[in-house]
Design an enzyme around this catalytic site. Structure first.
Site: not given
Length: 288
Positions: A100, A207, A269
């Protein structure tokens, strides 16, 4: 818990396992997690490796300054802190394992300081997605990255224990493979890490810096072959990650000079948490 020297006024908290002087390994977590994502991997590598597991900027025990995300929380900034920690410890010939956000940071370190690294072992995200990110399926999944750009994210989640727990539980349940579910102890730990005022907003600084997959995918172009990442790289590509379908691995050789893709069946994930034995074995192989 040791803290690194400050880079840009950010100290990184880190754990260290194994044998000082043994082949060095650095493990980088993702969102929404922290360095404990890598505990089971580190335990498997402790015999025969010097394993360092930091919290990235804005996570866990590391500094969470309220600074411009574009300057202080993007890939280049996170990589500066990682390089600073490796330099402080005197490490070179390092294998970095990451998933990630940690995967993106590892890839940035490989671009910036390939001289420090022996290999990468990472999971998606990978470059090469391009305009496929705008497909109907991906856009259903990546809504949270747009939400993180809004002040509403701070108002609804930051500092709210119940909201934080529910938000984290959604991702840990939805992104994982069919045989995995986070237990109460795991959710309790992550809620405690993410719910203090300012902690959630710091975690989404990645982000807000422009580090999200959608923006990166639309902006990327394949480099000249001579400019590809040269550090030998293994992508562990899980079977059940709703964010990154396996067909998106088709273009990674355009961005890496020495890369292979290894499929991880059954996992979602969170490969280091769901399949730590697979992740640790790949890191150990790269370190050899």
């Amino acid at each position: 818990m040791p803290l690194s020297d400050a880079i840009d006024d950010f100290h990184l908290a880190y754990d260290r396992h194994g044998e000082p002087g043994a082949p060095p390994v650095l493990l980088l977590h993702g969102w929404p997690g922290d360095r404990t994502d890598m505990t089971a991997v580190a335990e498997r590598l402790a015999a025969g490796h010097d394993v360092v597991v930091p919290d990235l900027r804005g996570f866990g025990g590391s500094d969470k300054h309220d600074r411009d995300p574009a300057v202080h929380y993007g890939a280049a900034a996170q990589a500066r802190s990682v390089v600073g920690l490796l330099t402080e410890l005197g490490h070179s010939g390092v294998v970095i394992g990451g998933y990630d956000v940690g995967s993106r940071v590892a890839q940035q370190v490989a671009r910036d300081r390939p001289d420090l690294l022996r290999a990468l072992v990472v999971t998606p995200p990978a470059p090469g997605v391009g305009w496929r990110i705008l497909g109907e399926g991906p856009m259903r999944e990546f809504w949270y990255q747009s939400f993180h750009q809004l002040d509403l994210a701070r108002e609804l989640v930051d500092g709210e224990i119940g909201a934080t727990r529910a938000y984290l539980r959604h991702f840990w349940s939805h992104w994982s493979g069919p045989g995995f579910a986070p237990d109460d102890d795991r959710l309790d730990h992550l809620t405690a890490a993410y719910s203090p005022p300012g902690a959630f907003v710091a975690s989404i600084g990645w982000y807000r810096s422009g580090g999200g997959v959608v923006a990166r995918s639309l902006a990327e172009t394949a480099p000249d072959p001579a400019d590809r990442i040269t550090v030998p790289t293994t992508f562990l590509w899980p079977e059940h990650d709703p964010l990154f379908p396996r067909e998106w691995s088709d273009r990674v050789p355009e961005f890496f000079a020495d890369v292979r893709v290894s499929e991880v069946d059954g996992a979602g994930h969170f490969v280091p948490v769901e399949a730590p034995q697979v992740f640790a074995a790949a890191v150990a192989a790269a370190a050899r």
